[in-house]
Each structure stands twice: as structure tokens, then as C-alpha cells.
Scaffold this active site. Structure first.
Site, PDB file in Angstrom:
ATOM      1  N   HIS A  76     -46.605 -35.942  16.054  1.00 31.73           N
ATOM      2  CA  HIS A  76     -45.383 -35.848  16.932  1.00 31.73           C
ATOM      3  C   HIS A  76     -44.410 -35.124  16.647  1.00 31.73           C
ATOM      4  O   HIS A  76     -43.883 -35.061  15.606  1.00 31.73           O
ATOM      5  CB  HIS A  76     -44.778 -37.676  16.652  1.00 31.73           C
ATOM      6  CG  HIS A  76     -45.884 -38.459  17.161  1.00 31.73           C
ATOM      7  ND1 HIS A  76     -45.703 -40.027  16.775  1.00 31.73           N
ATOM      8  CD2 HIS A  76     -46.727 -38.633  17.974  1.00 31.73           C
ATOM      9  CE1 HIS A  76     -46.637 -40.665  17.428  1.00 31.73           C
ATOM     10  NE2 HIS A  76     -47.126 -39.918  18.155  1.00 31.73           N
TER      11      HIS A  76
ATOM     12  N   GLU B 287     -51.911 -43.183  17.353  1.00 24.94           N
ATOM     13  CA  GLU B 287     -51.298 -44.320  17.742  1.00 24.94           C
ATOM     14  C   GLU B 287     -51.448 -44.579  19.233  1.00 24.94           C
ATOM     15  O   GLU B 287     -52.021 -45.721  19.396  1.00 24.94           O
ATOM     16  CB  GLU B 287     -49.976 -44.118  17.770  1.00 24.94           C
ATOM     17  CG  GLU B 287     -49.094 -43.860  16.201  1.00 24.94           C
ATOM     18  CD  GLU B 287     -47.861 -44.322  16.109  1.00 24.94           C
ATOM     19  OE1 GLU B 287     -46.926 -43.550  16.704  1.00 24.94           O
ATOM     20  OE2 GLU B 287     -47.695 -45.308  15.474  1.00 24.94           O
TER      21      GLU B 287
ATOM     22  N   HIS C  73     -43.251 -43.676   5.016  1.00 24.00           N
ATOM     23  CA  HIS C  73     -43.934 -43.831   6.037  1.00 24.00           C
ATOM     24  C   HIS C  73     -44.998 -43.045   6.462  1.00 24.00           C
ATOM     25  O   HIS C  73     -45.797 -43.132   7.023  1.00 24.00           O
ATOM     26  CB  HIS C  73     -43.089 -44.208   7.406  1.00 24.00           C
ATOM     27  CG  HIS C  73     -42.275 -45.430   6.832  1.00 24.00           C
ATOM     28  ND1 HIS C  73     -42.552 -46.947   6.565  1.00 24.00           N
ATOM     29  CD2 HIS C  73     -40.672 -45.595   6.786  1.00 24.00           C
ATOM     30  CE1 HIS C  73     -41.399 -47.629   6.143  1.00 24.00           C
ATOM     31  NE2 HIS C  73     -40.379 -46.735   6.701  1.00 24.00           N
TER      32      HIS C  73
ATOM     33  N   HIS D  25     -43.702 -35.149  12.559  1.00 26.74           N
ATOM     34  CA  HIS D  25     -44.536 -35.817  11.462  1.00 26.74           C
ATOM     35  C   HIS D  25     -46.038 -36.305  12.019  1.00 26.74           C
ATOM     36  O   HIS D  25     -46.342 -36.261  13.238  1.00 26.74           O
ATOM     37  CB  HIS D  25     -43.867 -37.209  11.286  1.00 26.74           C
ATOM     38  CG  HIS D  25     -43.558 -38.004  12.452  1.00 26.74           C
ATOM     39  ND1 HIS D  25     -42.562 -38.095  13.257  1.00 26.74           N
ATOM     40  CD2 HIS D  25     -44.278 -38.847  12.948  1.00 26.74           C
ATOM     41  CE1 HIS D  25     -42.457 -38.845  14.373  1.00 26.74           C
ATOM     42  NE2 HIS D  25     -43.580 -39.595  14.071  1.00 26.74           N
TER      43      HIS D  25
ATOM     44  N   HIS E 103     -49.249 -39.220  11.973  1.00 27.48           N
ATOM     45  CA  HIS E 103     -49.698 -40.792  11.710  1.00 27.48           C
ATOM     46  C   HIS E 103     -51.249 -40.427  11.340  1.00 27.48           C
ATOM     47  O   HIS E 103     -52.159 -39.694  12.043  1.00 27.48           O
ATOM     48  CB  HIS E 103     -49.650 -41.541  13.012  1.00 27.48           C
ATOM     49  CG  HIS E 103     -48.239 -41.539  13.297  1.00 27.48           C
ATOM     50  ND1 HIS E 103     -47.336 -42.852  13.190  1.00 27.48           N
ATOM     51  CD2 HIS E 103     -47.506 -40.765  14.034  1.00 27.48           C
ATOM     52  CE1 HIS E 103     -46.208 -42.618  13.635  1.00 27.48           C
ATOM     53  NE2 HIS E 103     -46.254 -41.284  14.266  1.00 27.48           N
TER      54      HIS E 103
ATOM     55  N   THR F 242     -42.113 -45.175  18.086  1.00 30.26           N
ATOM     56  CA  THR F 242     -43.199 -46.164  17.765  1.00 30.26           C
ATOM     57  C   THR F 242     -42.904 -46.924  16.192  1.00 30.26           C
ATOM     58  O   THR F 242     -43.819 -47.299  15.795  1.00 30.26           O
ATOM     59  CB  THR F 242     -44.429 -45.457  17.672  1.00 30.26           C
ATOM     60  OG1 THR F 242     -44.535 -44.314  16.430  1.00 30.26           O
ATOM     61  CG2 THR F 242     -44.737 -44.719  18.940  1.00 30.26           C
ATOM     62  N   THR F 243     -41.804 -46.696  15.972  1.00 29.64           N
ATOM     63  CA  THR F 243     -41.339 -47.258  14.596  1.00 29.64           C
ATOM     64  C   THR F 243     -39.924 -48.027  14.803  1.00 29.64           C
ATOM     65  O   THR F 243     -39.200 -47.422  15.649  1.00 29.64           O
ATOM     66  CB  THR F 243     -41.076 -46.232  13.470  1.00 29.64           C
ATOM     67  OG1 THR F 243     -40.046 -45.534  13.595  1.00 29.64           O
ATOM     68  CG2 THR F 243     -42.590 -45.784  13.160  1.00 29.64           C
TER      69      THR F 243
HETATM   70 ZN   LIG Z   1     -44.442 -40.958  15.264  1.00 32.01          ZN
END
Ligand SMILES: [Zn+2]
Ligand SMILES: *[C@@H]1O[C@H](CO)[C@@H](O)[C@H](O)[C@H]1NC(C)=O
Ligand SMILES: *[C@@H]1O[C@H](CO)[C@@H](O)[C@H](O)[C@H]1NC(C)=O
Ligand SMILES: *[C@@H]1O[C@H](CO)[C@@H](O)[C@H](O)[C@H]1NC(C)=O
Length: 375
Positions: free
Chosen positions: A149, A136, A97, A124, A126, A230-231
């Protein structure tokens, strides 16, 4: 009868995904179908497998800057242990991901309006695709190219898995990534190793470096709200910090991020962001009243420097308008009093109001309309 009910319940609980299975809390579960499996393509279905994803405190959100509340208790952060020596090796993993950099627990934050110290677990990123949106969170409806993040858990808990389910359990530091003119050296530590973790599940070791350099220089100006992972499983246990200053990477670096990693079904990991969720009755706090001129982030769509200057001069313009507006009122009142006094005396020469000059009230040619368009 009762025994069997309990036994079934215990089995069910075991089958539930552990907190650590999410990219936002720790490492990934095994790929393939099953309760742990989810993808960005089926976002609308997340809530059916992970009920919290349908909750009323979800992340990310759009930050409407005009409705944020200034909160003076939101003091700067103290980062400790962020400057990792090169002897300390870190694990870099493609979890299907995102790219996850594991962090040792002696990396921690305190202050920042958080009641306790929070220990780092991982960071990690995005991102989007081909210069498109990738962040995000959004600010006044504006998406950025990417978002970092840094995930921390409350030192009160034994580990991130336990903390991830508890109110106040997690604190995530987030910053927006934008294209700038220079290569970002800190991000290069991660980007140069991406081809070692090309395939989902691959892991590489990288030498320690100053993790703080992945964040903006200015850690004083930020937004704060109560939200979620957020996941999936979308636990609503995150104290979010979104920095107002953005981080600049070169366009080439952003492209490397967008085009190096394979996820499910051998497809490039791109657009790995969730869209903003409803705010419901939440408030977004801000640690600052005025946008810091050096930190005000230009929108990605505009030339970076132009945007920066515009927001700064707009502010100065507003201040000037207030000062001159006030001066104008004082002058006008004084003039009226003066004129009245002189009219009462027939021998005194009549004042000529039309000749009295009016101090110019500076009007900003670029009004609110441009400001909101710029964001
Ligand atoms: Zn994140
Ligand atoms: C954020 O931290 C405060 C103070 O510890 C806590 O009361 C609150 O529940 C936390 N927010 C979330 C979403 O866990
Ligand atoms: C988050 O939730 C906690 C507990 O309900 C509350 O005390 C705190 O003020 C909230 N924080 C924000 C930023 O709204
Ligand atoms: C920073 O804050 C200012 C003032 O609220 C806002 O105009 C700007 O869009 C913010 N930028 C980011 C990246 O938060």
C-alpha cells in the site's frame, strides 16, 4: 453547565486517536493498552473502539471481476519524484503491525482518474505466514501472498492527519505480491534492513531508491473503489487503486518478510491483513475492458506461467468463438436462401443440405468453470 459539557467534549476529542496513529495513514502510536491499541487478533472488536470500522464503505473488499464497470475516465497515473536519489535517506519503521517506509512529500501522483494531485506519505506491506494468504484485497475470492500500500493524501490538505478524516482525503495505490522465480531487487532495499528493525518501534535509515519499482510495470490497468483505511480508525476516506498486474518476489524474499519482525508480546508479525468487508451498494470500476495478457495475474496456487497462458488463451478462444459463430450464421442464412431458390425450380438439381459442410465452431475445452476455479 454548558461550559462543563463543552469542556468534557473537548477532553474526549483530545483522547481520540489522531488520524496519524494508524499504519495506513502515518506512524504508530505507543504500544500497550489504551484507546490506540488494537491487534489483528481482535478484529471483531475494532468497531466498538473505532465506530468507522463498522461502516458501510469499509476496506478491503473482494473484487468480483465479472461485476466491475469499465470506466474510460480512469486514465494512467503520472508518478512524480518516485525515483529517489541514494543521498535522500528514508526512515524504515517496525510499528508493531507492519513495516513502514516514510516518503517525502515531493513524491506524488496525478491522473489515474483522481481530480487532484496526491502527495505520498508512506508505504507499508501486508503478508501472511508460510506461503499462506497475506493480501487484504482478494480478486474473485483469491488471496495473494501479500499486498503493498502506497499511501497518498490530497494536496488540498496541509498534511495526512488532516486529510485522513476528509472525503477524498486519501488515495492508496495497492498491488498484490506473489511468489516468482527471481529475486526482486527493489524489495531487497527494504528486506535487507529488516533485521535492524526486528523489534516493535525500532527505526532504521535506508538510502533512497526508485520507489516505482515496488509497483507493477503496468500502471494502466487497475480497479477503483471508495473505501477506508484497513486498520483502526478505519476512516472511510480512501480512493483505492488496485493494480491488475501483480508484483513478483522470490519465495525466499516472501519468507524473510514473514519471519523477520516482532510485534506485540514478542510474537512474529504474521497474517497482518483484514478480511474482505461487505461491498454494500458500492461499485468497483475497472480502467480496462480486457485483461492485458502480460498483466493477467496467475493465481498463486497454480504454476505462474500455466495460469498466465490459460487466461490468455481463454480470451482468444472467446474471441474466435464470436468471430466463427458470426461467420456460421452468415453462411447458414446464405445457404438457406440458396436452397430455397433452387427448390422453387424443378429443373434445377436439388441441393443436398447434408453435404454442405458446416464451419467448425471452435469450442473451448476449458470453459468458464476452469476460469473461475483458476481465479
Ligand atoms: Zn495497508
Ligand atoms: C474519491 O475522490 C472523489 C473525488 O474527489 C471524492 O468525491 C470521493 O469522496 C473520494 N472517495 C472517498 C472514499 O473519499
Ligand atoms: C466515490 O464517491 C463519490 C462521492 O460520493 C462519487 O462521486 C464517486 O463516483 C464514487 N467513486 C466510485 C468509484 O464509486
Ligand atoms: C486482472 O483482471 C482480469 C480480468 O478481469 C482478472 O481475470 C484477473 O484475475 C485480474 N488479476 C488481478 C490480480 O487483479
Amino acid at each position: 453547565m454548558r461550559f462543563w459539557t463543552w469542556w468534557l467534549l473537548a477532553l474526549l476529542l483530545q483522547a481520540l486517536p489522531p488520524a496519524g496513529a494508524s499504519e495506513d495513514s502515518s506512524t504508530a502510536g505507543p504500544p500497550g493498552p489504551g484507546p490506540r491499541h488494537w491487534s489483528y487478533a481482535d478484529k471483531a472488536q475494532w468497531a466498538s473502539n473505532f465506530p468507522d470500522c463498522g461502516g458501510s464503505m469499509q476496506s478491503p473488499i473482494n473484487i468480483e471481476t465479472s461485476t466491475t464497470l469499465f470506466a474510460p475516465q480512469l486514465k494512467p497515473f503520472q508518478l512524480s519524484g518516485y525515483n529517489l536519489p541514494p543521498e535522500e535517506t528514508l526512515s524504515l519503521q517496525n510499528n508493531g503491525h507492519t513495516i513502514v517506509l516514510g516518503l517525502p512529500a515531493n513524491v506524488s501522483i496525478s491522473g489515474g482518474g483522481l481530480p487532484e494531485a496526491y502527495l505520498a506519505a508512506q508505504l507499508h506491506l501486508h503478508w501472511g505466514s508460510q506461503g499462506g494468504p497475506g493480501s487484504e484485497h482478494t480478486v474473485d475470492g483469491h488471496h495473494f501472498a501479500g499486498e503493498i500500500h502506497v499511501v497518498h493524501y490530497n494536496s488540498r490538505f496541509g498534511g495526512i492527519k488532516e486529510a485522513a478524516r476528509e472525503p477524498g482525503g486519501l488515495a492508496v495505490l495497492a498491488a498484490f505480491l506473489q511468489a516468482g522465480s527471481e529475486e526482486n531487487e527493489a524489495y531487497q532495499h527494504i528486506l535487507e534492513s529488516l533485521d535492524e528493525v526486528h523489534e516493535e518501534g525500532e527505526e532504521a535509515s535506508i538510502a533512497g531508491f526508485d520507489i516505482a519499482k515496488l509497483l507493477p510495470d503496468n500502471l494502466h490497468f487497475y480497479f477503483r473503489y471508495n473505501g477506508s483505511l484497513t486498520t483502526p480508525p478505519c476512516y472511510q476516506t480512501v480512493n483505492w487503486t488496485i493494480f491488475n498486474q501483480t508484483v513478483l518476489l522470490s519465495q525466499g524474499q516472501i519468507s524473510v518478510l514473514e519471519e523477520s519482525l516482532l510485534g506485540d508480546e514478542e510474537e512474529l508479525i504474521q497474517g497482518n491483513f483484514r478480511l474482505p468487508q461487505s461491498l454494500h451498494d458500492r461499485r468497483v470500476l475497472a480502467s480496462f475492458l480486457m485483461p492485458p495478457t502480460a498483466a493477467a495475474a496467475p493465481p498463486a496456487a497454480e504454476p505462474p506461467d500455466g495460469g498466465k497462458q490459460e487466461s490468455a488463451s481463454l480470451l482468444t478462444g472467446e474471441l474466435l468463438a464470436i468471430v466463427f459463430g458470426g461467420l456460421f450464421v452468415v453462411t447458414a442464412v446464405a445457404f438457406l436462401l440458396y436452397a430455397r431458390k433452387h427448390r422453387q425450380r424443378p429443373d434445377a438439381p436439388a441441393a443436398k443440405p447434408s453435404r454442405i459442410y458446416l464451419p467448425a465452431t471452435p469450442e473451448e475445452p476449458t470453459g468458464e468453470g476452469d476460469a473461475s476455479q483458476a481465479s
